[in-house]
Design an enzyme around this catalytic site. Structure first.
Site, short mmCIF file in Angstrom:
data_model
loop_
_atom_site.label_atom_id
_atom_site.label_comp_id
_atom_site.label_asym_id
_atom_site.label_seq_id
_atom_site.Cartn_x
_atom_site.Cartn_y
_atom_site.Cartn_z
N TYR A 169 0.83 -1.20 0.00
CA TYR A 169 0.00 0.00 0.00
C TYR A 169 0.87 1.26 0.00
O TYR A 169 0.62 2.21 -0.76
CB TYR A 169 -0.91 -0.03 1.22
CG TYR A 169 -1.82 1.15 1.40
CD1 TYR A 169 -2.92 1.35 0.57
CD2 TYR A 169 -1.61 2.06 2.44
CE1 TYR A 169 -3.78 2.43 0.77
CE2 TYR A 169 -2.45 3.13 2.64
CZ TYR A 169 -3.53 3.31 1.80
OH TYR A 169 -4.39 4.39 2.00
N LYS A 173 0.95 4.14 -2.89
CA LYS A 173 0.58 5.52 -2.59
C LYS A 173 1.74 6.49 -2.84
O LYS A 173 1.52 7.64 -3.23
CB LYS A 173 0.09 5.63 -1.13
CG LYS A 173 -1.26 4.96 -0.89
CD LYS A 173 -2.33 5.52 -1.80
CE LYS A 173 -3.72 5.04 -1.43
NZ LYS A 173 -4.75 5.56 -2.36
#
Length: 268
Positions: A169, A173
């Protein structure tokens, strides 16, 4: 009414922040294409139609909205999503990329599928849908039509500062933050702005962590709700509007009622 008659797509808009963005955009006059696959927090198949529920809410207060169930990281489906907005309302003005899910695990235990699936939905998902939107706006610009395209991406503190147990993640991002800077540098010539939000808000994804749920609990005394998703959505709605045309290439943090600009890497 700052988005009156604009056409905006919001991905992952069936729940959480995406739902809040779609509702606020509609309240401010935008026609909203509500995209959602209906999957759960970990990407597993859902059992209801959250996008239709959001559309029903918008229609109930007199707004305009339609449902889209495309996979944002599928090239052809992303193209069809853009085309649906244009076919329905004759134009496209804004794209809010919000769709995503989590497959959290410590790096030493993470498998290939957990890495690939999160990178795919977040990073590739931002690329696919934005690419088709940009092609439409660039074509309009080359035809001599005035363009005020708005790209609003979603990064995270995990991507800007790292987050234990979220290597997939965080990497996705961080990539989105870098993608935003590139979009801003490349697309201004066509009348397109690109910005990213770095939100902290009370959603099903954040409150799945007990410590976060306690920290973000809504006040019961009627005081200001610092972690209400609506606080972030007001920023997103402004970024979609004509009023934000001078702002591009920014990573905007919205946390606990506080708005700030995140600076990038710097040589020391």
């Amino acid at each position: 009414g700052i988005c009156e008659n604009q056409v905006v797509i919001v991905t992952g808009a069936g729940r959480g922040l995406g739902r809040s963005h779609a509702l606020e955009l509609a309240r401010q006059g935008a026609k909203v294409l509500v995209n959602d696959l209906g999957v759960e927090r970990d990407g597993s198949e859902g059992s209801d139609s959250p996008a239709q529920q959001v559309v029903n809410e918008i229609l109930a207060f007199g707004g305009e909205a339609a449902v889209n169930a495309a996979d944002v990281a599928d090239w052809q489906q992303a193209e069809s999503m853009i085309q649906q907005a244009i076919n329905t309302w004759g134009r496209l003005d804004g794209l809010v990329c919000n769709a995503g899910f989590l497959r959290d695990r410590m790096l030493a235990s993470m498998n290939e599928e957990e890495w690939d699936s999160v990178i795919r939905v977040h990073l590739k998902g931002h690329f696919c849908i934005a690419s088709h939107a940009v092609q439409y706006w660039r074509h309009q610009s080359k035809l001599g039509n005035a363009v005020s395209g708005r790209l609003i991406n979603t990064t995270s503190g995990a991507g800007l500062q790292g987050s234990i147990g979220q290597s997939n993640y965080a990497a996705a991002k961080a990539g989105i933050a870098a993608l935003t800077l590139n979009q801003a540098a490349e697309l201004g010539r066509y009348g397109i702005t690109a910005n990213a939000i770095c939100p902290v808000a009370r959603t099903g994804m954040t409150t799945a962590v007990p410590a976060m749920a306690e920290r973000m609990a809504a006040p019961d005394d009627g005081s200001f709700d610092h972690f209400a998703p609506e606080n972030v959505s007001s920023v997103v709605t402004w970024l979609c509007s004509e009023h934000s045309g001078h702002v591009t290439g920014q990573i905007i943090e919205a946390e606990g009622g506080r708005i700030a600009i995140a600076d990038g890497w710097r040589s020391t």
